[in-house]
Write a protein that holds these residues in place. Structure first.
Motif, PDB file in Angstrom:
ATOM      1  N   VAL A 189       0.378  -1.030   0.002  1.00 14.88           N
ATOM      2  CA  VAL A 189      -0.140   0.281  -0.035  1.00 14.88           C
ATOM      3  C   VAL A 189       0.845   1.315  -0.021  1.00 14.88           C
ATOM      4  CG1 VAL A 189      -2.058   1.097   1.530  1.00 14.88           C
ATOM      5  CG2 VAL A 189      -1.837  -1.262   0.993  1.00 14.88           C
ATOM      6  N   THR A 190       0.410   2.521  -0.439  1.00 19.81           N
ATOM      7  CA  THR A 190       1.355   3.275  -1.254  1.00 19.81           C
ATOM      8  C   THR A 190       0.485   4.902  -0.550  1.00 19.81           C
ATOM      9  OG1 THR A 190       2.842   4.295  -2.072  1.00 19.81           O
ATOM     10  CG2 THR A 190       1.391   3.607  -3.208  1.00 19.81           C
ATOM     11  N   GLY A 191       0.354   5.806  -0.151  1.00 18.59           N
ATOM     12  CA  GLY A 191      -0.023   7.143  -0.184  1.00 18.59           C
ATOM     13  C   GLY A 191      -1.141   7.348   0.421  1.00 18.59           C
ATOM     14  N   ALA A 192      -1.458   5.912   1.776  1.00 18.60           N
ATOM     15  CA  ALA A 192      -1.553   6.935   2.401  1.00 18.60           C
ATOM     16  C   ALA A 192      -1.961   7.835   3.967  1.00 18.60           C
ATOM     17  CB  ALA A 192      -1.839   4.932   3.833  1.00 18.60           C
ATOM     18  N   TYR A 193      -2.623   8.441   4.069  1.00 15.20           N
ATOM     19  CA  TYR A 193      -1.661   9.597   4.984  1.00 15.20           C
ATOM     20  C   TYR A 193      -3.511   9.937   5.366  1.00 15.20           C
ATOM     21  CZ  TYR A 193      -5.282  12.646   1.552  1.00 15.20           C
ATOM     22  OH  TYR A 193      -6.579  13.083   1.041  1.00 15.20           O
ATOM     23  N   GLY A 194      -3.574  10.972   6.150  1.00 19.79           N
ATOM     24  CA  GLY A 194      -4.816  11.078   7.181  1.00 19.79           C
ATOM     25  C   GLY A 194      -5.612  10.258   8.048  1.00 19.79           C
ATOM     26  N   ARG A 195      -6.659  10.251   8.028  1.00 16.39           N
ATOM     27  CA  ARG A 195      -7.712   9.570   8.506  1.00 16.39           C
ATOM     28  C   ARG A 195      -7.068   7.461   8.735  1.00 16.39           C
ATOM     29  NH1 ARG A 195     -13.899  10.585   8.731  1.00 16.39           N
ATOM     30  NH2 ARG A 195     -13.072  11.597   5.906  1.00 16.39           N
ATOM     31  N   VAL A 196      -6.488   7.416   7.002  1.00 17.23           N
ATOM     32  CA  VAL A 196      -6.642   6.168   6.260  1.00 17.23           C
ATOM     33  C   VAL A 196      -5.105   5.565   7.248  1.00 17.23           C
ATOM     34  CG1 VAL A 196      -5.911   4.906   4.316  1.00 17.23           C
ATOM     35  CG2 VAL A 196      -7.774   6.531   4.418  1.00 17.23           C
ATOM     36  N   GLU A 197      -4.368   6.529   6.891  1.00 16.02           N
ATOM     37  CA  GLU A 197      -3.145   6.076   8.009  1.00 16.02           C
ATOM     38  C   GLU A 197      -3.246   6.027   8.597  1.00 16.02           C
ATOM     39  OE1 GLU A 197       1.405   8.240   7.691  1.00 16.02           O
ATOM     40  OE2 GLU A 197       0.346   9.635   7.865  1.00 16.02           O
ATOM     41  N   ASN A 198      -4.112   6.549   9.624  1.00 16.26           N
ATOM     42  CA  ASN A 198      -4.134   6.532  11.226  1.00 16.26           C
ATOM     43  C   ASN A 198      -4.201   5.133  11.632  1.00 16.26           C
ATOM     44  OD1 ASN A 198      -3.960   6.906  13.734  1.00 16.26           O
ATOM     45  ND2 ASN A 198      -6.181   7.826  13.616  1.00 16.26           N
ATOM     46  N   VAL A 199      -5.743   5.328  10.639  1.00 17.71           N
ATOM     47  CA  VAL A 199      -6.527   2.955  11.164  1.00 17.71           C
ATOM     48  C   VAL A 199      -5.243   1.862  10.655  1.00 17.71           C
ATOM     49  CG1 VAL A 199      -7.479   2.919   8.406  1.00 17.71           C
ATOM     50  CG2 VAL A 199      -8.418   2.185  10.788  1.00 17.71           C
ATOM     51  N   LEU A 200      -4.411   2.260   9.501  1.00 20.19           N
ATOM     52  CA  LEU A 200      -3.189   1.372   9.657  1.00 20.19           C
ATOM     53  C   LEU A 200      -1.907   1.380  10.659  1.00 20.19           C
ATOM     54  CD1 LEU A 200      -2.648   1.973   5.584  1.00 20.19           C
ATOM     55  CD2 LEU A 200      -3.902   0.713   6.616  1.00 20.19           C
ATOM     56  N   ARG A 201      -1.868   2.637  11.048  1.00 20.96           N
ATOM     57  CA  ARG A 201      -0.985   2.583  12.155  1.00 20.96           C
ATOM     58  C   ARG A 201      -1.665   1.524  13.514  1.00 20.96           C
ATOM     59  NH1 ARG A 201       3.439   3.973  10.114  1.00 20.96           N
ATOM     60  NH2 ARG A 201       3.182   5.369   8.149  1.00 20.96           N
ATOM     61  N   THR A 202      -2.488   2.262  13.782  1.00 18.20           N
ATOM     62  CA  THR A 202      -3.607   2.001  15.115  1.00 18.20           C
ATOM     63  C   THR A 202      -3.687   0.141  14.789  1.00 18.20           C
ATOM     64  OG1 THR A 202      -4.681   4.057  15.333  1.00 18.20           O
ATOM     65  CG2 THR A 202      -5.487   1.942  16.212  1.00 18.20           C
ATOM     66  N   THR A 203      -4.016   0.056  13.734  1.00 20.50           N
ATOM     67  CA  THR A 203      -4.364  -1.487  13.674  1.00 20.50           C
ATOM     68  C   THR A 203      -2.855  -2.412  13.062  1.00 20.50           C
ATOM     69  OG1 THR A 203      -4.852  -1.532  11.427  1.00 20.50           O
ATOM     70  CG2 THR A 203      -6.891  -1.557  12.480  1.00 20.50           C
ATOM     71  N   GLY A 204      -1.754  -1.825  13.253  1.00 17.97           N
ATOM     72  CA  GLY A 204      -0.667  -1.908  13.389  1.00 17.97           C
ATOM     73  C   GLY A 204      -0.382  -3.150  11.687  1.00 17.97           C
ATOM     74  N   LEU A 205      -1.020  -2.840  11.038  1.00  9.96           N
ATOM     75  CA  LEU A 205      -1.441  -2.973   9.389  1.00  9.96           C
ATOM     76  C   LEU A 205      -0.616  -2.564   8.738  1.00  9.96           C
ATOM     77  CD1 LEU A 205      -5.304  -4.078   8.805  1.00  9.96           C
ATOM     78  CD2 LEU A 205      -3.242  -5.239   9.117  1.00  9.96           C
ATOM     79  N   ASP A 206      -0.411  -1.535   9.002  1.00  7.97           N
ATOM     80  CA  ASP A 206       0.824  -0.588   8.554  1.00  7.97           C
ATOM     81  C   ASP A 206       2.373  -1.772   8.045  1.00  7.97           C
ATOM     82  OD1 ASP A 206       1.303  -0.101  11.324  1.00  7.97           O
ATOM     83  OD2 ASP A 206       3.187   1.441  10.476  1.00  7.97           O
ATOM     84  N   ARG A 207       2.770  -1.902   9.491  1.00  4.43           N
ATOM     85  CA  ARG A 207       4.162  -3.147   8.939  1.00  4.43           C
ATOM     86  C   ARG A 207       3.904  -4.042   8.329  1.00  4.43           C
ATOM     87  NH1 ARG A 207       3.613  -5.722  14.464  1.00  4.43           N
ATOM     88  NH2 ARG A 207       1.364  -5.769  14.377  1.00  4.43           N
ATOM     89  N   PHE A 208       3.367  -4.480   7.644  1.00  2.00           N
ATOM     90  CA  PHE A 208       2.579  -5.116   6.950  1.00  2.00           C
ATOM     91  C   PHE A 208       2.217  -4.687   5.199  1.00  2.00           C
ATOM     92  CE2 PHE A 208       0.813  -7.218  10.425  1.00  2.00           C
ATOM     93  CZ  PHE A 208       2.491  -8.336  10.778  1.00  2.00           C
ATOM     94  N   LEU A 209       1.285  -3.878   5.092  1.00  2.75           N
ATOM     95  CA  LEU A 209       0.918  -3.428   3.814  1.00  2.75           C
ATOM     96  C   LEU A 209       2.137  -2.420   3.107  1.00  2.75           C
ATOM     97  CD1 LEU A 209      -2.512  -3.613   4.686  1.00  2.75           C
ATOM     98  CD2 LEU A 209      -1.474  -5.571   3.375  1.00  2.75           C
ATOM     99  N   ILE A 210       2.238  -1.151   4.405  1.00  2.00           N
ATOM    100  CA  ILE A 210       2.665  -0.354   3.964  1.00  2.00           C
ATOM    101  C   ILE A 210       4.554  -0.914   3.167  1.00  2.00           C
ATOM    102  CG2 ILE A 210       3.835   1.834   4.388  1.00  2.00           C
ATOM    103  CD1 ILE A 210       1.247   2.276   6.178  1.00  2.00           C
ATOM    104  N   GLY A 211       5.396  -0.417   2.647  1.00  2.00           N
ATOM    105  CA  GLY A 211       6.609  -0.956   2.603  1.00  2.00           C
ATOM    106  C   GLY A 211       7.199  -1.949   2.114  1.00  2.00           C
ATOM    107  N   GLY A 212       6.463  -2.583   1.593  1.00  3.66           N
ATOM    108  CA  GLY A 212       6.399  -4.236   1.736  1.00  3.66           C
ATOM    109  C   GLY A 212       7.311  -5.187   2.791  1.00  3.66           C
ATOM    110  N   ALA A 213       6.810  -5.367   3.827  1.00  2.00           N
ATOM    111  CA  ALA A 213       7.252  -5.581   4.971  1.00  2.00           C
ATOM    112  C   ALA A 213       7.382  -7.451   5.083  1.00  2.00           C
ATOM    113  CB  ALA A 213       6.913  -5.641   6.688  1.00  2.00           C
ATOM    114  N   GLU A 214       8.237  -7.650   5.202  1.00  2.00           N
ATOM    115  CA  GLU A 214       8.756  -9.692   4.703  1.00  2.00           C
ATOM    116  C   GLU A 214       7.943 -10.363   6.046  1.00  2.00           C
ATOM    117  OE1 GLU A 214       9.722 -10.106   2.354  1.00  2.00           O
ATOM    118  OE2 GLU A 214       9.894  -8.254   1.636  1.00  2.00           O
ATOM    119  N   GLU A 215       6.869 -10.331   6.792  1.00  2.00           N
ATOM    120  CA  GLU A 215       6.652 -11.109   7.617  1.00  2.00           C
ATOM    121  C   GLU A 215       5.065 -10.800   7.523  1.00  2.00           C
ATOM    122  OE1 GLU A 215       8.286 -12.670  10.330  1.00  2.00           O
ATOM    123  OE2 GLU A 215      10.229 -11.386   9.898  1.00  2.00           O
ATOM    124  N   GLY A 216       4.813 -12.148   7.944  1.00  2.00           N
ATOM    125  CA  GLY A 216       3.530 -12.584   7.461  1.00  2.00           C
ATOM    126  C   GLY A 216       1.951 -11.945   8.960  1.00  2.00           C
TER     127      GLY A 216
END
Length: 108
Positions: free
Chosen positions: A79-106
């Motif tokens: 995922v790219t380009g997330a900002y504002g509320r969308v970025e916040n929900v990804l970070r709050t749920t911890g999904l940014d670790r997997f979805l943003i930047g192509g993390a290697e962990e499952g």
């Protein structure tokens, strides 16, 4: 506002640019597009959320399932380009670790 999706291919990847809101009413459209690309053999799929102003739990579910589907096919989904509320929900749920930047962990 609904959801509009535009797919482009280049540089060895398929990019889905989303515009609008990803919610219960529109998440099936995103799910279908992601599944279609991965099942067609795309090895790298990027979801550009720059123009997305809202993403609820159904949208997050679609992204997580697509991420897992990609991994099962030795492909990547980021995922790219997330900002504002969308970025916040990804970070709050911890999904940014997997979805943003192509993390290697499952995911779980």
């Amino acid at each position: 506002m609904g959801l509009a999706l535009h797919t482009t291919r280049g540089d060895g990847r398929a990019t889905i640019a989303a515009r609008g809101s990803i919610d219960l009413h529109s998440s099936d459209e995103l799910r279908a597009r992601l599944t279609e690309l991965l099942d067609a053999g795309e090895r790298a799929v990027v979801v550009d959320l720059t123009a997305v102003d809202f993403c609820d739990s159904s949208g997050l579910n679609v992204l997580v399932r697509a991420y897992k589907h990609a991994r099962a096919q030795n492909a990547s989904l980021t995922v790219t380009g997330a900002y504002g509320r969308v970025e916040n929900v990804l970070r709050t749920t911890g999904l940014d670790r997997f979805l943003i930047g192509g993390a290697e962990e499952g995911v779980g």
